[in-house]
Write a protein that holds these residues in place. Structure first.
Motif, PDB file in Angstrom:
ATOM      1  N   CYS A  50      -2.813   0.697  -5.215  1.00 21.36           N
ATOM      2  CA  CYS A  50      -3.857   1.423  -4.225  1.00 21.36           C
ATOM      3  C   CYS A  50      -3.823   2.899  -4.204  1.00 21.36           C
ATOM      4  CB  CYS A  50      -3.759   0.523  -3.049  1.00 21.36           C
ATOM      5  SG  CYS A  50      -3.751  -1.167  -2.894  1.00 21.36           S
ATOM      6  N   LEU A  51      -2.872   3.401  -4.084  1.00 24.90           N
ATOM      7  CA  LEU A  51      -2.873   4.755  -3.675  1.00 24.90           C
ATOM      8  C   LEU A  51      -3.365   5.590  -5.175  1.00 24.90           C
ATOM      9  CD1 LEU A  51       0.210   5.188  -1.571  1.00 24.90           C
ATOM     10  CD2 LEU A  51      -2.215   5.478  -0.806  1.00 24.90           C
ATOM     11  N   ALA A  59      -4.286   0.075   0.888  1.00 17.31           N
ATOM     12  CA  ALA A  59      -2.759   0.531   0.908  1.00 17.31           C
ATOM     13  C   ALA A  59      -2.136   0.270   2.426  1.00 17.31           C
ATOM     14  CB  ALA A  59      -2.747   2.116   0.445  1.00 17.31           C
ATOM     15  N   GLN A  60      -3.053   0.621   3.284  1.00 20.25           N
ATOM     16  CA  GLN A  60      -2.614   0.592   4.566  1.00 20.25           C
ATOM     17  C   GLN A  60      -2.358  -0.879   5.113  1.00 20.25           C
ATOM     18  OE1 GLN A  60      -1.568   3.031   6.866  1.00 20.25           O
ATOM     19  NE2 GLN A  60      -1.078   1.362   8.120  1.00 20.25           N
ATOM     20  N   GLU A  61      -3.223  -1.735   4.625  1.00 26.80           N
ATOM     21  CA  GLU A  61      -3.137  -3.324   4.875  1.00 26.80           C
ATOM     22  C   GLU A  61      -1.906  -3.792   4.292  1.00 26.80           C
ATOM     23  OE1 GLU A  61      -6.615  -5.363   3.283  1.00 26.80           O
ATOM     24  OE2 GLU A  61      -7.920  -3.934   4.726  1.00 26.80           O
ATOM     25  N   ARG A  62      -1.850  -3.252   3.186  1.00 31.95           N
ATOM     26  CA  ARG A  62      -0.103  -3.711   2.588  1.00 31.95           C
ATOM     27  C   ARG A  62       0.876  -3.163   3.136  1.00 31.95           C
ATOM     28  NH1 ARG A  62      -1.029  -6.430  -2.237  1.00 31.95           N
ATOM     29  NH2 ARG A  62      -3.044  -6.395  -3.385  1.00 31.95           N
ATOM     30  N   LEU A  63       0.803  -1.877   3.464  1.00 31.28           N
ATOM     31  CA  LEU A  63       1.951  -1.461   4.342  1.00 31.28           C
ATOM     32  C   LEU A  63       2.055  -2.205   5.667  1.00 31.28           C
ATOM     33  CD1 LEU A  63       3.896   0.964   4.217  1.00 31.28           C
ATOM     34  CD2 LEU A  63       2.573   2.342   5.529  1.00 31.28           C
ATOM     35  N   ASP A 100       3.986   9.214   4.597  1.00 28.10           N
ATOM     36  CA  ASP A 100       3.601  10.576   3.954  1.00 28.10           C
ATOM     37  C   ASP A 100       2.990  10.550   2.887  1.00 28.10           C
ATOM     38  OD1 ASP A 100       4.908  11.637   6.162  1.00 28.10           O
ATOM     39  OD2 ASP A 100       6.867  12.191   5.252  1.00 28.10           O
ATOM     40  N   LEU A 101       3.245   9.663   1.729  1.00 26.62           N
ATOM     41  CA  LEU A 101       2.700   9.767   0.394  1.00 26.62           C
ATOM     42  C   LEU A 101       1.239   9.455   0.634  1.00 26.62           C
ATOM     43  CD1 LEU A 101       5.422   7.839  -1.431  1.00 26.62           C
ATOM     44  CD2 LEU A 101       5.116  10.182  -1.414  1.00 26.62           C
ATOM     45  N   PHE A 102       0.827   8.945   1.497  1.00 25.01           N
ATOM     46  CA  PHE A 102      -0.787   8.601   1.803  1.00 25.01           C
ATOM     47  C   PHE A 102      -1.657   9.879   1.842  1.00 25.01           C
ATOM     48  CE2 PHE A 102      -1.141   3.819   3.472  1.00 25.01           C
ATOM     49  CZ  PHE A 102      -0.154   3.400   2.560  1.00 25.01           C
ATOM     50  N   THR A 103      -0.946  10.940   2.145  1.00 26.48           N
ATOM     51  CA  THR A 103      -1.700  12.099   2.886  1.00 26.48           C
ATOM     52  C   THR A 103      -1.672  13.074   1.506  1.00 26.48           C
ATOM     53  OG1 THR A 103       0.186  12.937   3.899  1.00 26.48           O
ATOM     54  CG2 THR A 103      -1.570  11.758   5.061  1.00 26.48           C
ATOM     55  N   GLN A 104      -0.924  13.039   0.486  1.00 23.25           N
ATOM     56  CA  GLN A 104      -0.778  13.881  -0.560  1.00 23.25           C
ATOM     57  C   GLN A 104      -1.350  13.383  -1.811  1.00 23.25           C
ATOM     58  OE1 GLN A 104       3.190  14.085  -1.651  1.00 23.25           O
ATOM     59  NE2 GLN A 104       4.062  14.049   0.409  1.00 23.25           N
TER      60      GLN A 104
END
Ligand code: ADP
Ligand code: ASP
Ligand code: MG
Length: 444
Positions: A50-51, A59-63, A100-104
């Motif tokens: 997703c990312l 990705a957020q739903e999976r997290l 953290d990895l979501f934002t880079q």
């Protein structure tokens, strides 16, 4: 000292983790290698996917799903409030790393960081459980000693010295718990030993400490004579030589990582395959002693490409094959099977990363064609070249199947057939019926 590795299903639920704790706890010091909880690595692969394509919402739903799954896991595994709190701190640390990895910028490098979290979680939770039961345990962080070079090959000598340093600075304990699969690469980034790589971690560590034995605990009672997911009435082998096991693993027997037998063979450490669900079953011992069966087992490897190069220049010439092989060397792509005639050579590869480039580089040599979706079916046995009668049975078993390539005599242990992927299931089933008429009495 022994090295024991437990796969995903063996640590797949709090109950199973408790069973593993009971299995290892016999007072003999050991290194325990754990995989991620079963399903977690696949979920992390999907999250990273997703990312990679920029879909942060999914990705957020999976997290979130991962978070609730692990909260229940921790609540069920760890009973006292203090251990639970520590378990939740471990989980929150992992979730923070992922968030953290979501934002880079997200590249295959970050993907490797995501994939590493499964083993980091399972080992820390298991360690907390052991501690909560007053069982003497220490964590050995795999990233402190597991190393691969720029070609993704493990660096055994370096692993050995770093592991010894790590053990020296770790408090004494009965059980040293470490992560399978994960490592640092030549650029000191988090990387891994490919899917199923925890087996490889175990045999590399076994070689590094010259273990008396490496035990690989999984969900089946050893190497079966055929793929149990496809064929009924398969049976376990009591013994397999390093060569037999290596061929089966390399050619697709999922029970073992493709190259994990090599370090054990090189250092003479036996590997015992055992079933966590049936600990008393003998399993399979991989050592110098072979199966002593003309035909021991059958495995299949999918996603193979077959490449044919036809050239008048090959006729009566030397140097042609060298130039062909140089192309594969240039693209660091191993060849699995090869057959030649006077005017053509056919070969197979399983790493398709550079397929287009390889085809382009081969074109100056003659007419080049390739087929995808091929499967290698590999028949493994002991001193096959000295036996008679079985080739007839093999060909009778597959008489109604188109055979794209046949490879025989390359080693004493293997005959390989290349078939279309869509024929794989029936090839495995028909070979089983023709080659193994009954379950041998000494395996039960
Ligand atoms: P783990 O998670 O413990 O590493 P794997 O799923 O990687 O376990 O490997 C075990 C599985 O391998 C078995 O459940 C079985 O379905 C599959 N398998 C495929 N070929 C064979 C074989 N020849 N013998 C035994 N198991 C096999
Ligand atoms: N967790 C990793 C995988 O699922 C490594 C392993 O289980 O051996 O591939
Ligand atoms: Mg595995």
């Amino acid at each position: 000292m022994q090295v024991l590795k437990f796969g995903g299903t063996s640590v797949g639920s709090p109950q199973r983790m408790r069973e593993v704790a009971a299995l290892i706890d016999n007072g003999e010091q050991k290194v325990v290698v754990l995989s991620a909880v079963s399903g977690t690595t696949n979920k992390l692969v999907a999250l990273a996917g997703c990312l990679l394509r920029g879909d942060r919402e999914e990705a957020q739903e999976r997290l979130d799903a991962l978070q609730s799954e692990y909260i229940s896991f921790i609540e069920e595994l760890l009973e006292d409030a203090d251990s639970r709190k520590q378990g939740l701190t471990v989980l929150n640390g992992v979730l923070a790393t992922l968030r953290d990895l979501f934002t880079q910028e997200f590249t295959p490098r970050e993907e490797k960081v995501v994939l590493a979290q499964g083993e980091l979680l399972s080992t820390q939770l298991f360690h907390l459980y052991l501690r909560s039961q007053d069982i003497s345990s220490e964590l050995l962080p795999a990233l402190d000693f597991m190393r691969i070079d720029q070609y993704n090959e493990p660096e055994l000598e370096l692993i050995q010295s770093l592991l010894h340093e790590t053990l020296e600075r770790t408090a004494p304990a009965d059980y040293f718990i470490t992560q399978g699969y994960i490592c640092l690469n030549a650029d000191s980034e988090i990387d891994n030993l490919q899917r199923g790589g925890s087996d490889y971690t175990a045999t590399l560590l076994g070689a590094a400490i010259q273990a008396e034995e490496v035990q690989i605990w999984t969900d089946i009672d050893g190497i079966h004579n055929n793929d149990p997911r496809v064929v009924d009435n398969t049976f376990p082998l009591r013994n397999a030589s390093y060569r037999e096991a290596a061929e089966l693993a390399y050619f697709g027997a999922k029970i073992l990582h493709p190259t994990c037998v090599i370090p054990a063979e090189q250092s003479g450490v036996p590997i015992r395959l055992k079933n966590t669900m049936a600990p008393d079953a003998p399993g399979t011992l991989i050592s110098q002693q072979s199966s002593r069966r003309a035909i021991a087992a059958i495995a299949a490897k999918d996603n193979i490409a077959a490449i044919k190069i036809r050239s008048g220049r090959m006729f009566n010439a030397y140097g042609f094959l060298r130039r062909v092989f140089e192309v594969f060397e240039q693209f660091r792509t191993p060849i699995d099977m090869i057959t030649t005639s006077e005017v053509a050579v056919s070969l197979t590869i399983d790493n398709l990363t550079y397929l287009e480039a390889i085809i382009g580089a081969l074109e100056p040599f003659g007419e080049v064609e390739y087929q995808l979706d091929q499967t290698i079916v590999c028949i493994v046995g002991d001193r096959l070249h000295e036996q008679t009668g079985y080739t007839k049975k093999i060909f009778a078993a597959v008489e109604d199947v188109p055979l794209r390539m046949v490879s025989y005599g390359g080693s004493n242990n293997n005959i390989s057939l290349l078939v279309h992927r869509s024929d794989k299931e029936r090839v495995l089933q028909q070979l089983q019926a023709h080659l193994f008429s009954a379950v041998p009495a000494n395996t039960i």
